[in-house]
Design a protein around this motif. Structure first.
Motif, short mmCIF file in Angstrom:
data_model
loop_
_atom_site.label_atom_id
_atom_site.label_comp_id
_atom_site.label_asym_id
_atom_site.label_seq_id
_atom_site.Cartn_x
_atom_site.Cartn_y
_atom_site.Cartn_z
N LYS A 143 0.84 -1.20 0.00
CA LYS A 143 0.00 0.00 0.00
C LYS A 143 0.87 1.24 0.00
O LYS A 143 1.88 1.30 0.69
CB LYS A 143 -0.90 -0.01 1.24
N ARG A 144 0.48 2.23 -0.81
CA ARG A 144 1.20 3.51 -0.79
C ARG A 144 0.22 4.64 -1.04
O ARG A 144 -0.86 4.44 -1.60
CB ARG A 144 2.33 3.54 -1.80
N SER A 145 0.62 5.81 -0.61
CA SER A 145 -0.22 6.99 -0.73
C SER A 145 0.31 7.89 -1.85
O SER A 145 1.51 8.16 -1.93
CB SER A 145 -0.24 7.76 0.59
N LEU A 146 -0.60 8.33 -2.72
CA LEU A 146 -0.25 9.24 -3.80
C LEU A 146 -1.10 10.51 -3.69
O LEU A 146 -2.20 10.48 -3.12
CB LEU A 146 -0.53 8.61 -5.17
N SER A 147 -0.59 11.59 -4.22
CA SER A 147 -1.45 12.76 -4.35
C SER A 147 -2.56 12.41 -5.35
O SER A 147 -2.39 11.55 -6.22
CB SER A 147 -0.66 13.97 -4.85
N THR A 148 -3.69 13.05 -5.20
CA THR A 148 -4.81 12.76 -6.10
C THR A 148 -4.43 13.01 -7.56
O THR A 148 -4.79 12.23 -8.45
CB THR A 148 -6.03 13.60 -5.71
N ASP A 149 -3.68 14.07 -7.81
CA ASP A 149 -3.26 14.37 -9.18
C ASP A 149 -2.36 13.27 -9.73
O ASP A 149 -2.50 12.85 -10.89
CB ASP A 149 -2.54 15.71 -9.24
N ASP A 150 -1.43 12.77 -8.89
CA ASP A 150 -0.55 11.69 -9.33
C ASP A 150 -1.34 10.40 -9.59
O ASP A 150 -1.03 9.65 -10.51
CB ASP A 150 0.54 11.43 -8.29
N ALA A 151 -2.36 10.16 -8.76
CA ALA A 151 -3.19 8.97 -8.95
C ALA A 151 -3.95 9.06 -10.28
O ALA A 151 -4.06 8.07 -11.02
CB ALA A 151 -4.16 8.81 -7.78
N ILE A 152 -4.47 10.23 -10.59
CA ILE A 152 -5.17 10.42 -11.86
C ILE A 152 -4.23 10.16 -13.03
O ILE A 152 -4.56 9.45 -13.99
CB ILE A 152 -5.78 11.84 -11.94
N ASP A 153 -3.01 10.70 -12.96
CA ASP A 153 -2.02 10.47 -14.01
C ASP A 153 -1.69 8.99 -14.14
O ASP A 153 -1.59 8.46 -15.25
CB ASP A 153 -0.75 11.27 -13.73
N LEU A 154 -1.51 8.32 -12.98
CA LEU A 154 -1.18 6.89 -12.99
C LEU A 154 -2.24 6.08 -13.69
O LEU A 154 -1.94 5.24 -14.55
CB LEU A 154 -0.99 6.39 -11.55
N PHE A 155 -3.51 6.33 -13.35
CA PHE A 155 -4.57 5.51 -13.92
C PHE A 155 -4.87 5.87 -15.38
O PHE A 155 -5.34 5.03 -16.15
CB PHE A 155 -5.82 5.56 -13.04
N HIS A 156 -4.56 7.10 -15.78
CA HIS A 156 -4.60 7.41 -17.21
C HIS A 156 -3.57 6.56 -17.95
O HIS A 156 -3.87 5.96 -18.99
CB HIS A 156 -4.29 8.89 -17.44
N GLN A 157 -2.36 6.48 -17.40
CA GLN A 157 -1.29 5.70 -18.03
C GLN A 157 -1.63 4.22 -18.08
O GLN A 157 -1.26 3.52 -19.03
CB GLN A 157 0.02 5.90 -17.27
N CYS A 158 -2.37 3.73 -17.06
CA CYS A 158 -2.75 2.31 -17.00
C CYS A 158 -4.04 2.02 -17.77
O CYS A 158 -4.54 0.90 -17.73
CB CYS A 158 -2.92 1.88 -15.55
N HIS A 159 -4.59 3.03 -18.44
CA HIS A 159 -5.82 2.91 -19.21
C HIS A 159 -7.00 2.49 -18.32
O HIS A 159 -7.91 1.80 -18.78
CB HIS A 159 -5.65 1.91 -20.36
N MET A 160 -6.98 2.92 -17.07
CA MET A 160 -8.10 2.72 -16.16
C MET A 160 -8.84 4.05 -16.04
O MET A 160 -8.78 4.74 -15.01
CB MET A 160 -7.62 2.23 -14.80
#
Length: 556
Positions: A143-160
């Motif tokens: 488990k890790r904590s990300l900023s909301t903006d970083d999470a949005i970028d991550l899931f865009h990259q993962c096509h989620m």
């Protein structure tokens, strides 16, 4: 000499001493022999903690296993995570278009998958084998904590994109994500620390998707029996497809519509679709002139009362004269009410009904006699008669509503061909996102909390405390008879949780942190936090939701 800070930890009637930052998993291992089922979480002074978290103060711990609601929920979502990782390893991430956790079906989850693969028993066998390999290797769920903006970028990259859209409307500045080896995802709720905790599961093809079979809270050591209601499954499947066609498959879709200011059209179209389904049922009944009794049953907070009124309206439009009858008026006098295994009055068992009197009255009506119908005085706990006479003519039809109406033991003397049975339930098809489903029981519980507060003066704490007993009654008295229904009616509306948010949130915040019901209240509050609020202005007075929020045109 060590300078480590030491803390006192009380588990049951035993107190132990541990250094600061000891993982809760280590404490759980020490007391595990006292528990027949594996410990999955800890409850620290009324607050749930995952096992990878560490000790930071003196505290009292209680252990959470899959026999506890938070435990079985953690097991389920962790098993979904394991499945998604194994699917990726088996077919390749680049070949997966989408995997959707649709809804629960008996002791299993129904999922569908799209991509460059053939979804069959052979593939599912390989995915299950990979799941077991990850379990045997005790692969950690990190488990890790990300900023909301970083999470949005991550899931865009993962096509989620479903998750990226969900977090667009998140007020919190941080998001917790989980990683299993090289696969990262977001889950709503607590998780187990590693895949080794997940040993009871199976995959098998089903309809146009597949099942993830799981254990039950009653017996976490074995797969639960898979005995789904075929008619309820079909209703959920059809309504899920309809939601997709409307472009509202998850909370992110709904929030985007609410924020655009165009949600009124969704509300009106949802209500119109529901009215059309009720009208179709009325026409089906009217075509069969031998039907004299419409029997309506469903679990708590399904909207049975408002549905009955709306059905009566549609039956009148078909040229019939409907007469609503509540089986509650046939309760036995309170002193004759059976008691449950705890010695409490059991108002939900069939024995609480005067079945003989009900059958005598209905048979006489069917024979053309005039019958004086009773009214139950709940304050006095007895039936009363006040000149409410009824005689059935050729166009008259009785609309009978009650929890036992699908059980032929309630209406044993009535000819089968004279009865038309309807099962109604709130079967939500909206997901938080593709991998986080919304249990249908949550939608009903939110309805019940608001209705109890508005009409009965009950606190949210009292409703939550009573809910497990209500659910047990449903398991005994309603669910076994689902497939005897001629029609399954889904009373869920895609927009309803956004509407209920403003009503229920203040009630949940009123639950004390030191109460047993606080954990469930906190879970519901976290769930509601995903939704943008929706005002009730555009909700018609005839809506089933008005039975719970008030302001309806029917007496419900």
């Amino acid at each position: 000499m060590s300078d480590a800070v030491m803390y006192q930890v009380t588990v049951g009637d035993q107190t132990y001493t541990y250094p600061a930052h000891t993982p809760y998993a280590e404490i759980a291992r020490r007391v595990q022999p006292q528990y027949p089922d594996e410990i999955l979480l800890v409850n620290r002074d009324g607050k749930l903690r995952e096992l990878h978290r560490t000790l930071e103060r003196n505290c009292r711990l209680s252990m959470v296993t899959a026999r506890d609601k938070p435990g079985i929920q953690s097991y389920e979502r962790s098993a979904v995570f394991l499945l998604l990782k194994a699917f990726q390893d088996t077919v390749g991430r680049e070949n997966i278009e989408r995997i959707l956790v649709d809804f629960s079906a008996s002791s299993a989850l129904f999922l569908r998958a799209w991509g460059k693969f053939t979804l069959d028993a052979e593939l599912l066998g390989r995915v299950e084998a990979r799941m077991r390999a990850l379990s045997e290797a005790r692969t950690p769920l990190k488990k890790r904590s990300l900023s909301t903006d970083d999470a949005i970028d991550l899931f865009h990259q993962c096509h989620m994109e479903d998750k990226a859209k969900l977090f667009r409307f998140r007020i919190d500045s941080r998001v917790n994500v989980y990683t299993l080896d090289d696969f990262t995802d977001y889950f709503y709720g607590y998780m187990v620390p590693d895949a080794g905790y997940l040993r009871v599961f199976a995959l098998e093809p089903y309809e146009d998707g597949f099942l993830l079979r799981l254990p039950t809270q009653k017996d976490p050591s074995a797969l639960g029996e898979f005995r789904p209601s075929i008619k309820v499954f079909q209703a959920l499947h059809e309504d899920t497809a309809q939601a997709r066609d409307l472009g509202i498959a998850n909370v992110g879709d709904l929030n985007a519509l609410i924020s655009s200011g165009d949600v009124t059209e969704l509300i009106l179209s949802q209500e119109a679709m529901m009215e059309k389904r009720i009208g179709d049922i009325a026409e089906q009944i009217a075509r069969h002139r031998g039907i004299r009794f419409v029997m309506i049953a469903g679990p708590s907070s399904s909207g049975k009362t408002t549905f009955s009124h709306r059905l009566c309206t549609q039956l009148r439009a078909c040229g019939l004269r409907p007469h609503p009858i509540a089986t509650d008026n046939y309760f036995v006098n309170r002193e004759d009410t059976p008691r449950d295994e705890h010695g409490n009055l059991d108002f939900e068992c069939l024995g609480a009904m005067d079945v003989e009197q009900l059958n005598r009255d209905m048979t006489r009506l069917l024979d053309g006699e005039t019958v004086e119908l009773p009214r139950y005085n709940f304050k006095k706990g007895m039936r009363e008669y006040a000149g409410d006479y009824l005689t059935l003519g050729p166009q008259d039809i009785l609309v009978i509503e009650g929890i036992h109406c699908l059980n032929d033991a309630l209406s044993y003397s009535l000819p089968h061909e004279s009865k038309f049975k309807i099962y109604i339930s709130c079967l939500t098809t909206l997901n938080v996102d593709d991998h986080n489903r919304i249990p249908t029981t949550d939608a009903r519980l939110l309805r019940r909390i608001q209705r109890d507060a508005r009409t009965r003066g009950h606190s949210a704490q009292a409703t939550i405390k009573m809910w497990p007993s209500v659910r047990r009654g449903e398991e005994r008295n309603i669910f076994p008879f689902q497939d005897s229904a001629d029609v399954v009616f889904n009373s869920a509306l895609l927009y309803e949780t956004a509407l209920m948010k403003s009503y229920v949130e203040p009630l949940l915040f009123g639950i004390s942190r030191d109460s047993e019901e606080y954990l469930e209240a906190k879970r519901l509050l976290k769930f509601l936090n995903y939704f943008l609020p929706l005002p009730a202005d555009a909700v018609p007075a005839s809506s089933i939701l008005r039975e719970f929020t008030g302001g309806g045109c029917y007496h419900a």
